[in-house]
Write a protein that holds these residues in place. Structure first.
Motif, PDB file in Angstrom:
ATOM      1  N   SER A 111       0.839  -1.178   0.000  1.00 55.26           N
ATOM      2  CA  SER A 111       0.000   0.000   0.000  1.00 55.26           C
ATOM      3  C   SER A 111       0.882   1.237   0.000  1.00 55.26           C
ATOM      4  CB  SER A 111      -0.937   0.011   1.212  1.00 55.26           C
ATOM      5  OG  SER A 111      -1.962   0.970   1.012  1.00 55.26           O
ATOM      6  N   PHE A 112       0.236   2.375   0.143  1.00 58.61           N
ATOM      7  CA  PHE A 112       0.948   3.641   0.231  1.00 58.61           C
ATOM      8  C   PHE A 112       0.089   4.612   1.017  1.00 58.61           C
ATOM      9  CE2 PHE A 112      -2.023   4.407  -3.096  1.00 58.61           C
ATOM     10  CZ  PHE A 112      -2.304   5.764  -3.026  1.00 58.61           C
ATOM     11  N   THR A 113       0.720   5.671   1.476  1.00 53.69           N
ATOM     12  CA  THR A 113      -0.001   6.789   2.051  1.00 53.69           C
ATOM     13  C   THR A 113       0.770   8.046   1.693  1.00 53.69           C
ATOM     14  OG1 THR A 113      -1.067   7.679   4.050  1.00 53.69           O
ATOM     15  CG2 THR A 113       1.105   6.670   4.336  1.00 53.69           C
ATOM     16  N   ILE A 114       0.078   9.145   1.678  1.00 54.86           N
ATOM     17  CA  ILE A 114       0.705  10.442   1.436  1.00 54.86           C
ATOM     18  C   ILE A 114       0.471  11.278   2.689  1.00 54.86           C
ATOM     19  CG2 ILE A 114       0.642  12.557   0.052  1.00 54.86           C
ATOM     20  CD1 ILE A 114      -0.221  10.756  -2.326  1.00 54.86           C
ATOM     21  N   LYS A 115       1.550  11.807   3.245  1.00 53.70           N
ATOM     22  CA  LYS A 115       1.463  12.612   4.470  1.00 53.70           C
ATOM     23  C   LYS A 115       1.857  14.053   4.169  1.00 53.70           C
ATOM     24  CE  LYS A 115       0.586   9.294   7.475  1.00 53.70           C
ATOM     25  NZ  LYS A 115      -0.532   9.265   8.372  1.00 53.70           N
ATOM     26  N   TYR A 116       1.108  14.971   4.746  1.00 46.01           N
ATOM     27  CA  TYR A 116       1.388  16.407   4.644  1.00 46.01           C
ATOM     28  C   TYR A 116       1.557  16.883   3.198  1.00 46.01           C
ATOM     29  CZ  TYR A 116       2.174  16.119   9.668  1.00 46.01           C
ATOM     30  OH  TYR A 116       2.025  15.901  11.021  1.00 46.01           O
TER      31      TYR A 116
ATOM     32  N   LYS B 131       9.423  20.666  11.422  1.00 46.23           N
ATOM     33  CA  LYS B 131       8.246  21.503  11.603  1.00 46.23           C
ATOM     34  C   LYS B 131       8.603  22.781  12.344  1.00 46.23           C
ATOM     35  CE  LYS B 131       4.094  18.700  11.897  1.00 46.23           C
ATOM     36  NZ  LYS B 131       3.090  18.187  12.820  1.00 46.23           N
ATOM     37  N   ASP B 132       7.946  23.842  11.947  1.00 52.46           N
ATOM     38  CA  ASP B 132       7.957  25.111  12.672  1.00 52.46           C
ATOM     39  C   ASP B 132       6.480  25.437  12.862  1.00 52.46           C
ATOM     40  OD1 ASP B 132       8.512  27.543  13.776  1.00 52.46           O
ATOM     41  OD2 ASP B 132       9.185  28.483  11.912  1.00 52.46           O
ATOM     42  N   ASN B 133       5.963  25.127  14.039  1.00 51.18           N
ATOM     43  CA  ASN B 133       4.520  25.133  14.290  1.00 51.18           C
ATOM     44  C   ASN B 133       3.870  24.161  13.310  1.00 51.18           C
ATOM     45  OD1 ASN B 133       4.645  27.015  16.457  1.00 51.18           O
ATOM     46  ND2 ASN B 133       4.895  28.652  14.950  1.00 51.18           N
ATOM     47  N   ASP B 134       2.990  24.639  12.431  1.00 53.38           N
ATOM     48  CA  ASP B 134       2.328  23.737  11.481  1.00 53.38           C
ATOM     49  C   ASP B 134       2.976  23.760  10.100  1.00 53.38           C
ATOM     50  OD1 ASP B 134       0.478  22.793  13.310  1.00 53.38           O
ATOM     51  OD2 ASP B 134      -0.973  24.370  12.849  1.00 53.38           O
ATOM     52  N   THR B 135       4.061  24.504   9.961  1.00 54.50           N
ATOM     53  CA  THR B 135       4.741  24.619   8.672  1.00 54.50           C
ATOM     54  C   THR B 135       5.813  23.549   8.547  1.00 54.50           C
ATOM     55  OG1 THR B 135       4.374  27.007   8.704  1.00 54.50           O
ATOM     56  CG2 THR B 135       6.059  26.184   7.195  1.00 54.50           C
ATOM     57  N   ILE B 136       5.822  22.873   7.405  1.00 58.56           N
ATOM     58  CA  ILE B 136       6.866  21.889   7.103  1.00 58.56           C
ATOM     59  C   ILE B 136       7.982  22.627   6.366  1.00 58.56           C
ATOM     60  CG2 ILE B 136       7.430  19.728   5.934  1.00 58.56           C
ATOM     61  CD1 ILE B 136       5.265  19.324   8.038  1.00 58.56           C
TER      62      ILE B 136
ATOM     63  N   GLU C 226      13.987  20.201  20.825  1.00 58.00           N
ATOM     64  CA  GLU C 226      12.528  20.045  20.844  1.00 58.00           C
ATOM     65  C   GLU C 226      11.886  20.235  19.473  1.00 58.00           C
ATOM     66  OE1 GLU C 226      10.933  18.856  23.494  1.00 58.00           O
ATOM     67  OE2 GLU C 226      12.882  18.812  24.492  1.00 58.00           O
ATOM     68  N   THR C 227      12.652  20.676  18.495  1.00 58.29           N
ATOM     69  CA  THR C 227      12.118  20.862  17.143  1.00 58.29           C
ATOM     70  C   THR C 227      11.644  19.503  16.612  1.00 58.29           C
ATOM     71  OG1 THR C 227      13.607  22.718  16.714  1.00 58.29           O
ATOM     72  CG2 THR C 227      12.671  21.595  14.785  1.00 58.29           C
TER      73      THR C 227
END
Length: 161
Positions: free
Chosen positions: A52-57, A104-109, A129-130
């Protein structure tokens, strides 16, 4: 033999390909159709592979194989790499540059070259912690638990001050 990602066992093997840019919605539809077609034809020495596969973000393509059904071989891994290389050409993106680091920087990849990540760590723009993406994970279980982790829990920690 394609199966839904959620139906694969936790010990299924994964390969993570991060794009150098976000996929568009049209590209996600294209990648999904191509990936399902590839997986339906994916074999190991003539024997079907259950995958299978998945796509994230909208930026990471994850291929997965249930090795309890059939183990992958060098040839079957090579065929998956050729599939990813074809996607790169068709979509004009880079999915295989291991010198790119995502965090990640908050919700930004953010995607940067390794040298920039090292500089950010020295400047403490990236800290222990990043949240980083550890694309070295090998199984679905590891992917779900240890892919998106603080830098101090990943191989990235070697660059922290």
């Amino acid at each position: 033999m394609f199966t839904e990602y959620k139906n694969l066992p936790n010990n299924s093997r994964v390969w993570i390909y991060q794009s150098d840019r976000e996929f568009t919605n049209k590209e996600i539809v294209f990648i999904s159709a191509k990936a399902e077609n590839f997986i339906n034809q994916w074999t190991r020495h003539g024997d079907d592979l259950k995958g299978s596969f998945t796509i994230k973000y909208n930026q990471f393509l994850v291929l997965a194989v249930d090795e309890s059904f059939n183990n992958v071989s060098g040839c079957s891994i090579d065929s998956s790499v050729r599939f990813v290389q074809e996607l790169q050409k068709e979509l004009q993106l880079d999915l295989m540059d291991k010198m790119n680091i995502t965090f990640k920087d908050n919700d930004t990849i953010n995607l940067v070259k390794l040298s920039d990540f090292q500089r950010f760590a020295k400047e403490q723009k990236v800290t222990s912690e990043t949240i980083v993406f550890n694309n070295m994970v090998n199984t679905i279980e590891d992917f779900e638990a240890n892919w998106e982790v603080p830098a101090k829990q990943s191989w990235h920690k070697r660059f922290l001050v």
